[in-house]
Design an enzyme around this catalytic site. Structure first.
Site, PDB file in Angstrom:
ATOM      1  N   ASN A  20      -1.616  11.222   1.897  1.00  0.00           N
ATOM      2  CA  ASN A  20      -0.813  11.007   0.691  1.00  0.00           C
ATOM      3  C   ASN A  20      -1.211   9.698   0.039  1.00  0.00           C
ATOM      4  O   ASN A  20      -1.111   8.640   0.661  1.00  0.00           O
ATOM      5  CB  ASN A  20       0.675  10.962   1.050  1.00  0.00           C
TER       6      ASN A  20
ATOM      7  N   GLY B 238       7.186   2.061  10.326  1.00  0.00           N
ATOM      8  CA  GLY B 238       7.092   1.232  11.525  1.00  0.00           C
ATOM      9  C   GLY B 238       6.490   1.947  12.716  1.00  0.00           C
ATOM     10  O   GLY B 238       6.324   3.164  12.735  1.00  0.00           O
ATOM     11  N   GLU B 239       6.122   1.140  13.698  1.00  0.00           N
ATOM     12  CA  GLU B 239       5.566   1.663  14.950  1.00  0.00           C
ATOM     13  C   GLU B 239       6.686   1.617  15.991  1.00  0.00           C
ATOM     14  O   GLU B 239       7.057   0.531  16.458  1.00  0.00           O
ATOM     15  CB  GLU B 239       4.370   0.801  15.369  1.00  0.00           C
TER      16      GLU B 239
ATOM     17  N   SER C 150       6.238   9.363  17.432  1.00  0.00           N
ATOM     18  CA  SER C 150       4.846   9.268  17.000  1.00  0.00           C
ATOM     19  C   SER C 150       4.381   7.825  17.156  1.00  0.00           C
ATOM     20  O   SER C 150       5.053   6.897  16.719  1.00  0.00           O
ATOM     21  CB  SER C 150       4.742   9.693  15.533  1.00  0.00           C
TER      22      SER C 150
ATOM     23  N   CYS D 178      -2.748  -0.028   9.713  1.00  0.00           N
ATOM     24  CA  CYS D 178      -3.713   1.070   9.598  1.00  0.00           C
ATOM     25  C   CYS D 178      -4.199   1.144   8.147  1.00  0.00           C
ATOM     26  O   CYS D 178      -3.419   0.958   7.215  1.00  0.00           O
ATOM     27  CB  CYS D 178      -3.083   2.384  10.038  1.00  0.00           C
TER      28      CYS D 178
ATOM     29  N   SER E 225      -1.109   9.382  16.762  1.00  0.00           N
ATOM     30  CA  SER E 225      -1.846   9.298  15.495  1.00  0.00           C
ATOM     31  C   SER E 225      -3.301   9.016  15.816  1.00  0.00           C
ATOM     32  O   SER E 225      -3.697   7.865  15.958  1.00  0.00           O
ATOM     33  CB  SER E 225      -1.255   8.186  14.627  1.00  0.00           C
ATOM     34  N   LEU E 226      -4.076  10.070  15.932  1.00  0.00           N
ATOM     35  CA  LEU E 226      -5.454   9.919  16.409  1.00  0.00           C
ATOM     36  C   LEU E 226      -6.404   9.549  15.265  1.00  0.00           C
ATOM     37  O   LEU E 226      -7.042   8.517  15.289  1.00  0.00           O
ATOM     38  CB  LEU E 226      -5.879  11.227  17.089  1.00  0.00           C
ATOM     39  N   HIS E 227      -6.526  10.416  14.288  1.00  0.00           N
ATOM     40  CA  HIS E 227      -7.236  10.150  13.031  1.00  0.00           C
ATOM     41  C   HIS E 227      -8.744   9.986  13.137  1.00  0.00           C
ATOM     42  O   HIS E 227      -9.429   9.905  12.112  1.00  0.00           O
ATOM     43  CB  HIS E 227      -6.662   8.935  12.294  1.00  0.00           C
TER      44      HIS E 227
ATOM     45  N   GLU F 100      13.435   3.708   4.969  1.00  0.00           N
ATOM     46  CA  GLU F 100      13.822   5.031   4.528  1.00  0.00           C
ATOM     47  C   GLU F 100      14.095   5.957   5.677  1.00  0.00           C
ATOM     48  O   GLU F 100      13.526   5.824   6.753  1.00  0.00           O
ATOM     49  CB  GLU F 100      12.694   5.628   3.712  1.00  0.00           C
TER      50      GLU F 100
END
Ligand code: SAH
Ligand code: SF4
Length: 371
Positions: free
Chosen positions: A301, A170-171, A202, A114, A224-226, A90
């Site tokens: 989400n 994707g990464e 990112s 993840c 992307s720490l999280h 997308e």
């Protein structure tokens, strides 16, 4: 056939040289392709007829086929693109008051798995090619112009897409070569001419690739720490087991001396009861105390089957307040395009299901292969 969308400036010059042309023709071709957005070399009318014929015989302009095109109530527009073998990716257009942002995918699926990400749950299918990445920007600009997109910047004669975020499926750093070449095209003045500050990549934290990007093409960086501790991050972002927080943060600091912005953005997805407690905010603030950074809190989400809930709004606000009290600029990401499943991390799961059930690109989707 060469797909012209696969080539950066150097590739285009080499290709034209192979055709016996002067390398400066590359500039002209690039402007036709990426600025005037033609889909046919025959339309490049300031090239000689002989060159147009040579080009037509050796090259094409091909982006992935559009499977669906949906616009949300808030103006967010999502295209689902067929990349073959039952895989779809997308690309999402997010209009704001003063800019148009395109969220671009870099891989069909993702191997990094993840815990909270629907793309990860889908597994890895394959890397997108340069043409499939650049083609997303080419297509979005073209479709938006054709449909009479409005916006103050468009009225000033700028292209509909002013900002790119590599935050789709994707990464991006796991598809380094193609992503790098695509970034080169995004920045090229004879192509899209975006400034480095308006292109954000990112990553979940592939440390060696962050260092390579610093040398090759330092665009704005989001991490992307999280989580603010290794045990928790190991669980949420498994690549942390290979590149733990200390290594990741050291790479951020190295990156900053070449970065177009003087801060790193830390993305932090808010998961109810998992990483959203006051002690998590304190730990996080202490961890990044010495790093010039901003936080972007992302309300998680949901997607079917995921073992998480989104943090309640008051908890997100309290978390934000604690980080701000500790001195960090902290924003909460506004969810966009939710009604069309275009919000962060929703990109794959439900859509992929729908792809299979409703659109039936191919009868049997390929099974994921390891990278
Ligand atoms: N692979 C890259 C870029 C794509 S994901 C990365 O991980 O950074 C873009 C952002 O969306 C990341 O910060 C990711 O952690 C976040 N994300 C993934 N799934 C999400 C979900 N279900 N809800 C909210 N954000 C999500
Ligand atoms: Fe891959 Fe990013 Fe999703 Fe993690 S969050 S699985 S790295 S796309």
């Amino acid at each position: 056939m060469i797909n012209l969308l696969d080539l950066d400036a150097a590739g285009l010059a080499a290709f034209l040289a192979d055709l016996g042309e002067k390398p400066f023709r590359a500039k002209q071709v690039s402007r036709w392709l990426h600025q005037r957005l033609v889909d046919d070399v025959g339309a490049m009318t300031d090239l000689s007829k002989a060159l147009r014929e040579k080009l037509a015989a050796a090259a094409e302009i091909r982006r992935p086929a559009v499977v669906s095109d949906t616009t949300a109530a808030d103006g967010t527009r999502k295209w689902l693109l067929d990349v073959g073998n039952g895989n779809a990716v997308e690309t999402v257009y997010i209009p704001e008051d003063d800019r148009g942002t395109l969220c671009i995918s870099s891989q069909a699926g993702c191997a990094l798995d993840c815990a909270f990400c629907s793309t990860g749950k889908q597994g890895f299918n394959r890397n997108l090619t340069t043409a499939e990445i650049v083609g997303q920007l080419w297509h979005a600009n073209r479709a938006l112009l054709a449909d009479g997109v409005t916006g103050a910047w468009v009225d000033q004669g700028r292209a509909p897409i002013t900002n790119v975020v590599m935050m789709g499926m994707g990464e991006p750093l796991a598809n380094y070569d193609h992503v790098l070449r695509a970034l080169t095209v995004f920045l090229d003045d004879n192509a899209y001419g975006l400034s480095r500050r308006r292109v954000t990549l990112s990553t979940s934290g592939l440390v060696p690739a962050i260092d390579r990007l610093r040398e090759d093409c330092p665009v704005a960086l989001a991490i992307s720490l999280h989580a603010g501790s290794d045990p928790l991050r190991d669980r949420l972002v498994p690549i942390n087991r290979k590149y733990p927080l200390a290594a990741l943060l050291a790479a951020c600091v190295r990156y900053l001396d070449r970065a177009p912005r003087d801060f790193v953005t830390f993305e932090y997805v808010m998961l109810d009861g998992v990483n959203d407690q006051p002690e998590h905010a304190r730990e996080l603030a202490a961890l990044v105390r010495d790093i010039p950074c901003k936080f972007n809190l992302i309300p998680w989400n949901p997607f079917p089957g995921a073992p998480f809930r989104t943090s309640p709004r008051p908890r997100i606000l309290a978390f934000q307040q604690m980080l701000m009290d500790a001195g960090f600029v902290t924003t909460i990401r506004r969810t966009r395009g939710e009604d069309i499943d275009a919000a962060c991390g929703q990109l794959a799961g439900r859509v992929q299901d729908r792809t299979r059930r409703r659109f039936r690109i191919h009868p049997a989707p390929a099974s994921p292969v390891a990278p």
